[in-house]
Design an enzyme around this catalytic site. Sequence first.
Site, mmCIF file in Angstrom:
data_model
loop_
_atom_site.group_PDB
_atom_site.id
_atom_site.type_symbol
_atom_site.label_atom_id
_atom_site.label_comp_id
_atom_site.label_asym_id
_atom_site.label_seq_id
_atom_site.Cartn_x
_atom_site.Cartn_y
_atom_site.Cartn_z
ATOM 1 C CG HIS A 43 1.501 7.131 7.899
ATOM 2 N ND1 HIS A 43 2.814 6.745 7.964
ATOM 3 C CD2 HIS A 43 0.819 6.092 7.368
ATOM 4 C CE1 HIS A 43 2.917 5.506 7.495
ATOM 5 N NE2 HIS A 43 1.727 5.092 7.114
ATOM 6 N N GLY A 94 3.515 10.024 1.464
ATOM 7 C CA GLY A 94 4.191 8.733 1.416
ATOM 8 C C GLY A 94 3.185 7.604 1.387
ATOM 9 C CG HIS A 95 -0.180 5.047 3.600
ATOM 10 N ND1 HIS A 95 -1.318 4.944 2.823
ATOM 11 C CD2 HIS A 95 -0.100 3.882 4.304
ATOM 12 C CE1 HIS A 95 -1.895 3.763 3.043
ATOM 13 N NE2 HIS A 95 -1.169 3.109 3.922
ATOM 14 C CD GLU A 155 -2.642 -4.071 5.567
ATOM 15 O OE1 GLU A 155 -3.160 -3.132 6.198
ATOM 16 O OE2 GLU A 155 -1.530 -3.976 5.006
ATOM 17 C CB CYS A 181 -4.944 0.164 9.454
ATOM 18 S SG CYS A 181 -3.956 -1.270 8.986
ATOM 19 C CB CYS A 182 -7.453 -4.541 9.215
ATOM 20 S SG CYS A 182 -5.934 -4.651 8.234
ATOM 21 C CD GLU A 226 2.110 -3.933 6.145
ATOM 22 O OE1 GLU A 226 1.795 -2.809 5.707
ATOM 23 O OE2 GLU A 226 1.794 -4.327 7.273
ATOM 24 C CB CYS A 237 -6.035 -2.289 4.808
ATOM 25 S SG CYS A 237 -6.635 -1.695 6.398
#
Length: 622
Positions: free
Chosen positions: A121, A172-173, A315, A395-396, A299, A317
């Site tokens: 990340h 990757g993300h 999710e 993260c959300c 996810e 996000c």
Amino acid sequence: EGGFFGPILRDVREKMLPYQWQALNDRVQDSEPSGCIRNFEIAAGRKKGSHHGFVFQDSDLAKWLEAVAYQLQMSPDAALERLADEAIELVEQAQMPDGYLNTYYQLTDITKRYTNLRDDHELYTAGHMMEAATAYYLATGKDRLLKVMERMAENIMAHIGPQPGKLPGYPGHEEIELALCKMYDVTGKEEYLRLAEYFINQRGQAPNFFVAEQKKLGRDYKPGGAYGYTYAQHHLPVREQTTLEGHSVRALYLLSGMADVAMRTGDESLKAACETLYRNVTQKRMYVTGGVGSSRLGEAFTLDYDLPGDTAYAETCASIALIFFCRRMLEMSLQGDYADTMERALYNTCLAGMSLDMQRFFYVNPLSVDPQASRLDDRKRHALPERPKWFGCACCPPNLARLLSSLALYAYSATEEAVMVHLYLQGEADLQVGSQEARLSLVTDYPAEGKVLLRVTPGTYGLRLHLPAWCAKYTLLQNGKPLAHEVKDGYLHIPGPLHAGDIILDMDMPPYRVYANPAVREEIGKVALARGPMVFCLEEVDNGKGLHRLSLPRDAALAWSRDDSLPGGQKITARGTRLTADTDALYAAGPGSTQTAELTFIPYHAWANRGENEMTVWLREA
């Protein structure tokens, strides 16, 4: 200001952002510690210690700073700005002399930076901090964080790219792609747009970068499974992908970046790829609530029409990312379906991601919950019956804060010839329409009511008003007389020039039934209720235990009303039935007895605000 979102935005500033600041500083009792601020303090030399949390922990502060920036754009707040300035000073002190910024690698092993782009990340967290930097610069004119992230961008470009000796990699993300486009817009530096374009074009090309990278790390990396090539969307080049695969947030951030690059470069093939994948996700892989990602494994998306409610991941996000993507698609093509999807995700899954007091948050947003199953069934442990105070992977919550604080950017836009209204939010907006300046004033109780009053500065331009797909009947008047317009692609096109006077759009908003495509196995024979953009649900506290026993006759009348005693302030009531057993036997010759039951539905986003209880969106149709 005012209306439905006015109080919410006020609470974001007065409740959510202060609460999240406390959480980032590990001051929320009985919750998982964040370690986010402490990581920066250690990297800056202010404290001693080791890194705490996930590899992407830095991004929580970045999203919080971005939310603050949008709040400051709406109205000044000296105390909030001073707090943000202090956090930015900390970030600047944590940055290495060569421009690198990532507390995970700085506090673990800096020699391993850029060695695991798929998992760790670095580019994702950099992207979030870039978004914060651009938003804060636009809000305050202060470029301290912007300069920090320009130095980080230079460091990335020194290590990654198509030039000889550099890593031919990509994130990757995904996230940095859209962030680089914002950096390009603010700074005018072409190299940022070219790097974003490179990341998108390089993804999934042969030889596959992540396969080689993971082999170098000594890992057996196979194509299939939840964590295979589709997990990070590198199974094919992006223009060859026809179904949205893998981790749902990654996938939708990728689409947002693709749309951004397509807009800025005029790449029609990239735009076509966005349209193909939009159709797949919204027509075959999206829950009725606007939730996306049906599996907790990775996810991720699974297959077309696989949308189980009780094991849904959905999710928060991911729905936020879906809104990001839809707004960009609207920029490229004014299609009402994009605005419909924004509304669906916003008023349902996104708002369900937080409690009404904004002190608790959902990571996962199921469409059916049995608290006992959440505790005892390993397949459903992720589907919580109550929102936690915080998460280790948080993260959300800050993502919600930045989305809600920037809603005006999703509600309105302008071209050379028209003002566009995509979402009906009460308040005022100043827009640049070619060489003309326009002020739009909007008064509405939407989505409780379908009536919208608009006033627009007179000018030669036109007006485009979103007509939601659920609206079968409406009236459009100005100064009490029918206003000439054309319905096109889900928008009411009012030609210029615009004249002074109140414009009133009044959309009929009766409650209605929703049915899933028969290909959705889990919802065969079931029905859901909605009104306007809001999906409704049943809770045990209103309807008794065993919600799976309830059914709604197809001809039952649906009655909507306001009710401030209920979460969400409104309800749909109907006369249904309840199935009861005639015997204690596990199996019997008859189906049991049916009794009349008065059903009460509340807005889905407001569930889980009255303690632990059952919930369901879908119920059997009699």
